[in-house]
Motif scaffolding. Structure first.
Motif, PDB file in Angstrom:
ATOM      1  N   GLN A  28      32.764  59.224  59.283  1.00 56.19           N
ATOM      2  CA  GLN A  28      32.678  59.353  57.825  1.00 56.19           C
ATOM      3  C   GLN A  28      32.021  58.129  57.209  1.00 56.19           C
ATOM      4  OE1 GLN A  28      36.855  60.141  56.873  1.00 56.19           O
ATOM      5  NE2 GLN A  28      36.227  62.113  56.042  1.00 56.19           N
ATOM      6  N   ASP A  29      32.383  56.953  57.701  1.00 55.79           N
ATOM      7  CA  ASP A  29      31.772  55.724  57.183  1.00 55.79           C
ATOM      8  C   ASP A  29      30.269  55.712  57.443  1.00 55.79           C
ATOM      9  OD1 ASP A  29      34.233  54.862  56.312  1.00 55.79           O
ATOM     10  OD2 ASP A  29      34.571  53.504  58.008  1.00 55.79           O
ATOM     11  N   ARG A  30      29.871  56.123  58.641  1.00 56.42           N
ATOM     12  CA  ARG A  30      28.436  56.152  58.954  1.00 56.42           C
ATOM     13  C   ARG A  30      27.696  57.137  58.061  1.00 56.42           C
ATOM     14  NH1 ARG A  30      26.521  56.614  64.788  1.00 56.42           N
ATOM     15  NH2 ARG A  30      24.587  56.560  63.644  1.00 56.42           N
ATOM     16  N   ILE A  31      28.327  58.265  57.767  1.00 56.28           N
ATOM     17  CA  ILE A  31      27.683  59.256  56.908  1.00 56.28           C
ATOM     18  C   ILE A  31      27.570  58.710  55.480  1.00 56.28           C
ATOM     19  CG2 ILE A  31      27.975  61.531  55.838  1.00 56.28           C
ATOM     20  CD1 ILE A  31      29.095  62.452  58.585  1.00 56.28           C
ATOM     21  N   ARG A  92      23.528  63.957  61.959  1.00 53.84           N
ATOM     22  CA  ARG A  92      23.655  64.591  63.284  1.00 53.84           C
ATOM     23  C   ARG A  92      23.930  63.549  64.360  1.00 53.84           C
ATOM     24  NH1 ARG A  92      19.712  68.032  61.350  1.00 53.84           N
ATOM     25  NH2 ARG A  92      18.031  66.819  62.250  1.00 53.84           N
ATOM     26  N   ALA A  93      23.287  62.393  64.262  1.00 52.37           N
ATOM     27  CA  ALA A  93      23.505  61.327  65.242  1.00 52.37           C
ATOM     28  C   ALA A  93      24.946  60.831  65.184  1.00 52.37           C
ATOM     29  CB  ALA A  93      22.533  60.179  64.996  1.00 52.37           C
ATOM     30  N   ALA A  94      25.486  60.692  63.977  1.00 52.60           N
ATOM     31  CA  ALA A  94      26.880  60.257  63.836  1.00 52.60           C
ATOM     32  C   ALA A  94      27.816  61.291  64.442  1.00 52.60           C
ATOM     33  CB  ALA A  94      27.217  60.019  62.363  1.00 52.60           C
ATOM     34  N   GLY A  95      27.555  62.562  64.179  1.00 56.99           N
ATOM     35  CA  GLY A  95      28.373  63.634  64.752  1.00 56.99           C
ATOM     36  C   GLY A  95      28.197  63.738  66.250  1.00 56.99           C
TER      37      GLY A  95
END
Length: 159
Positions: A28-31, A92-95
């Motif tokens: 969530q933080d990355r998003i 997408r990369a974070a997920g």
């Protein structure tokens, strides 16, 4: 009276859940921090896209104002779409990091792997909650028996 414990299985499950919650928080933080950027018209139009606010910045070099309205509109759309696409790639990369489970992260998040991971977590949680409910029932019964014995209603030596 024996020491209250939910067992090693529950403790392992609890550690795994804490790890998963931490991983979700990181994702969530990355998003939230993701900033998609896009350009068009040889860099004279720049756009930025974020999770909160969508298109948050649009910069136009004064020279682009000489373009016709249709061409300018098309170039603005290219920059905005590029920024949106860049943002989506970062999401997408974070997920993918969260759900990759050993797969090539360059391919992006595998939805079936993500669902399988969530199913595993949910099934583990349901099983542990059944065990917890059973253990709490036993502890409640033991507490009730202890209270009855304490109040003189039962014979503590009979056990």
């Amino acid at each position: 009276m024996p020491e209250f414990s939910l067992g090693q299985g529950f403790e392992r499950f609890q550690r795994d859940m804490e790890q998963n919650v931490g991983d979700f928080s990181k994702m969530q933080d990355r998003i939230k921090e993701a900033l998609g950027k896009g350009e068009a018209a040889d860099g004279r139009i720049a756009a930025e896209f974020r999770s909160e606010g969508g298109l948050t910045k649009l910069t136009l070099d004064p020279r682009v104002l000489r373009m016709g309205t249709e061409e300018l509109s098309a170039e603005v759309c290219k920059a905005v779409n590029a920024a949106s696409q860049d943002f989506q790639t970062q999401v997408r990369a974070a997920g993918s990091e969260m759900f990759s489970m050993g797969q090539d992260s360059a391919k992006g998040m595998d939805p079936s792997a993500a669902l399988a991971s969530l199913d595993k977590i949910a099934n583990g949680f349901a099983g542990q909650m059944k065990d917890l409910a059973r253990e709490l029932g036993l502890q409640q019964q033991r507490a009730k028996e202890a209270m009855e014995n304490y109040q003189g209603k039962g014979d503590p030596t009979a056990r």
